[in-house]
Design an enzyme around this catalytic site. Structure first.
Site, PDB file in Angstrom:
ATOM      1  N   HIS A   1      43.847  22.905  59.531  1.00 16.31           N
ATOM      2  CA  HIS A   1      44.733  23.670  58.653  1.00 16.31           C
ATOM      3  C   HIS A   1      45.294  24.877  59.372  1.00 16.31           C
ATOM      4  O   HIS A   1      44.668  25.428  60.269  1.00 16.31           O
ATOM      5  CB  HIS A   1      44.047  24.094  57.352  1.00 16.31           C
ATOM      6  CG  HIS A   1      42.948  25.121  57.457  1.00 16.31           C
ATOM      7  ND1 HIS A   1      41.816  24.943  58.218  1.00 16.31           N
ATOM      8  CD2 HIS A   1      42.805  26.333  56.876  1.00 16.31           C
ATOM      9  CE1 HIS A   1      41.015  25.996  58.082  1.00 16.31           C
ATOM     10  NE2 HIS A   1      41.596  26.870  57.277  1.00 16.31           N
TER      11      HIS A   1
ATOM     12  N   GLU B   1      37.873  27.213  62.673  1.00 13.03           N
ATOM     13  CA  GLU B   1      36.623  27.339  61.897  1.00 13.03           C
ATOM     14  C   GLU B   1      35.643  26.203  62.190  1.00 13.03           C
ATOM     15  O   GLU B   1      34.450  26.334  61.959  1.00 13.03           O
ATOM     16  CB  GLU B   1      36.932  27.319  60.394  1.00 13.03           C
ATOM     17  CG  GLU B   1      37.631  28.565  59.896  1.00 13.03           C
ATOM     18  CD  GLU B   1      37.845  28.536  58.393  1.00 13.03           C
ATOM     19  OE1 GLU B   1      38.004  29.600  57.816  1.00 13.03           O
ATOM     20  OE2 GLU B   1      37.869  27.436  57.777  1.00 13.03           O
TER      21      GLU B   1
ATOM     22  N   HIS C   1      35.583  24.933  53.238  1.00 10.40           N
ATOM     23  CA  HIS C   1      35.270  25.928  52.204  1.00 10.40           C
ATOM     24  C   HIS C   1      36.531  26.532  51.581  1.00 10.40           C
ATOM     25  O   HIS C   1      36.566  27.715  51.241  1.00 10.40           O
ATOM     26  CB  HIS C   1      34.307  26.988  52.750  1.00 10.40           C
ATOM     27  CG  HIS C   1      34.834  27.781  53.929  1.00 10.40           C
ATOM     28  ND1 HIS C   1      34.033  28.163  54.982  1.00 10.40           N
ATOM     29  CD2 HIS C   1      36.060  28.280  54.200  1.00 10.40           C
ATOM     30  CE1 HIS C   1      34.756  28.865  55.847  1.00 10.40           C
ATOM     31  NE2 HIS C   1      35.986  28.951  55.397  1.00 10.40           N
TER      32      HIS C   1
ATOM     33  N   HIS D   1      35.918  36.452  55.345  1.00  9.65           N
ATOM     34  CA  HIS D   1      37.372  36.548  55.489  1.00  9.65           C
ATOM     35  C   HIS D   1      37.845  37.942  55.068  1.00  9.65           C
ATOM     36  O   HIS D   1      38.636  38.085  54.140  1.00  9.65           O
ATOM     37  CB  HIS D   1      38.078  35.494  54.641  1.00  9.65           C
ATOM     38  CG  HIS D   1      37.590  34.085  54.859  1.00  9.65           C
ATOM     39  ND1 HIS D   1      36.399  33.617  54.366  1.00  9.65           N
ATOM     40  CD2 HIS D   1      38.155  33.048  55.527  1.00  9.65           C
ATOM     41  CE1 HIS D   1      36.248  32.346  54.724  1.00  9.65           C
ATOM     42  NE2 HIS D   1      37.292  31.977  55.427  1.00  9.65           N
TER      43      HIS D   1
HETATM   44 FE   LIG Z   1      37.579  30.009  56.098  1.00  7.74          FE
END
Ligand SMILES: [Fe+2]
Lengths: 283, 126
Positions: free
Chosen positions: A193, A240, A12, A59
């Site tokens: 990431h 995540e 996302h 977030h």
């Molecule tokens: Fe995220």
């Protein structure tokens, strides 16, 4: 009777949403990524679900550090895109499904998943980017959406096993809703990431590809992965990916893989997309 | 050393960082409102007075020391709101934290990203 018919897992990354909002998807940097989304968009349009449950993380938008719910479910009629510092994304408001959402909240809590119930919240890129990826540019999103947020920002996030078990509880709870609804579950975030520190930019395609390979047939290996493994191998923010396991748990054991797509990079991130379908009921 | 602390260039957002960085991250959080972004832009130092920030937190913001913000308890999803206020991307901030020009960072990402080999453990990196 409502039923979960399929699942879709996707990254996302905010930059993917920005590329769409700024009309840059045909640029050489973005084209290979967006070309890979086309089959998924066609698949979802053909399937034409009645409700999508999106498992994502906030977030620092609807929630901050003030209150950090491990699992929260949005039961409102409507959720507006959040301002994350550069103004809200120019995408449609998200319409909820209070009927199914409240049923899930009740049923999950009675099945010992202590959900936080949210009557009012905005939704950030964690939820709107997957919708953009799976539906393309739209005046209105094609169906109601139930936001289900998971804390993955404050250590510790829930374990992979807990996420998978939540998925199973969602599957069971959906079945006890008395309206005839086709439900799709999205698991979002990842893949490898790291966004912070001197190690920012870490990508581990080998880890990602093994994750994609095992999600359908060998989720047991993934359920057992400890947090340290994600952080070390897939980058601190790669954790995540535990949210993909909620989606996997919501599908049948013998669910089949319909499509996958993997691309590096989108901004700082390795992106993956995978579609699973439950086998049709044989009566 | 905890197994997380053994990972190089990584600052897991754990209980201590949340505790030490609470005021700082809540200051960052305030920047999701246009009115607050405007107030921050017009006078950064006095805007920050509304929170009890440590000297290193204040300094890191005023100098846009993106790595310093993280070391002072900032969480990337919160400090990125300062970047958004500045009109900077995640990629700009990531390049700054890893200490290379943005172009070089971007090329590294295009070539498959920072490899995990040599970046798993501080012991391994030595
Ligand atoms: Fe995220």
């Amino acid at each position: 009777m409502a039923r979960v018919v399929a699942g879709l897992a996707t990254s996302h990354v905010p930059a993917i949403g920005a590329a769409m909002d700024l009309g840059r998807t045909k640029e050489p940097y973005w084209k290979p990524l967006f070309d890979g989304y086309e089959p998924a968009r066609k698949w979802l349009a053909d399937l034409n679900p009645d409700v999508i449950i999106i498992v994502y993380n906030d977030h620092g938008s609807a929630f901050s550090l003030e209150v950090i719910p491990t699992f929260a479910i949005g039961v409102a009629e409507k959720f507006l895109p959040a301002d994350e510092g550069w103004g809200p994304r120019p995408v449609p408001a998200v319409h909820g499904h209070p009927g199914l959402a409240w049923h899930l909240a009740e049923s999950l809590i009675l099945n010992e998943f202590d959900m936080t119930i949210v009557n009012e919240m905005t939704v950030d890129h964690g939820l709107t980017v997957p919708l953009s990826i799976a539906c393309g540019e739209q005046k209105n999103w094609p169906c109601p959406v139930i936001p289900l947020s998971v804390n993955v920002v404050q250590y510790p996030p829930p374990t992979g096993k807990r996420c998978f078990d939540l998925g199973r509880a969602i599957r069971k709870s959906v079945k006890t809703y008395d309206k005839d609804l086709k439900v799709v579950v999205f698991g979002t975030g990842g893949m490898s990431h790291q966004l912070h520190g001197e190690r920012a930019g870490l990508i581990n395609s080998k880890f990602d590809k093994n994750f994609l390979a095992d999600l359908t047939r060998n989720p047991q290996r993934l359920i057992e992965l400890p947090h340290i493994e994600y952080v070390r191998e897939a980058g601190a923010e790669g954790i995540e990916m535990v949210m993909w396991l909620v989606m996997r748990g919501a599908l049948d054991e013998n669910a089949v893989e319909i499509y996958q797509h993997y691309h590096v990079p989108a901004s700082n991130t390795a992106t993956g997309l995978m579609i699973l379908e439950n086998q049709p009921l044989t009566v | 050393m905890s197994e997380f602390e053994d990972i190089p260039g990584t600052y897991l957002f754990d209980k201590d960082r949340c505790h030490d960085g609470y005021q700082f991250n809540m200051f960052c959080m305030s920047l999701v409102k246009p009115k607050n972004r405007q107030a921050f832009r017009s006078d950064e130092a006095s805007y920050m007075d509304k929170w009890s920030l440590t000297e290193s937190q204040r300094r890191s913001v005023l100098e846009r020391d993106w790595l310093g913000m993280i070391k002072a308890g900032g969480n990337i999803y919160y400090t990125s709101k300062i970047a958004a206020t500045d009109g900077r991307s995640f990629q700009f901030v990531a390049a700054a934290m890893s200490g290379v020009p943005e172009e070089e960072y971007r090329s590294m990402m295009m070539a498959g990203g920072r490899p995990v080999e040599g970046n798993r453990s501080k012991r391994e990196a030595d």
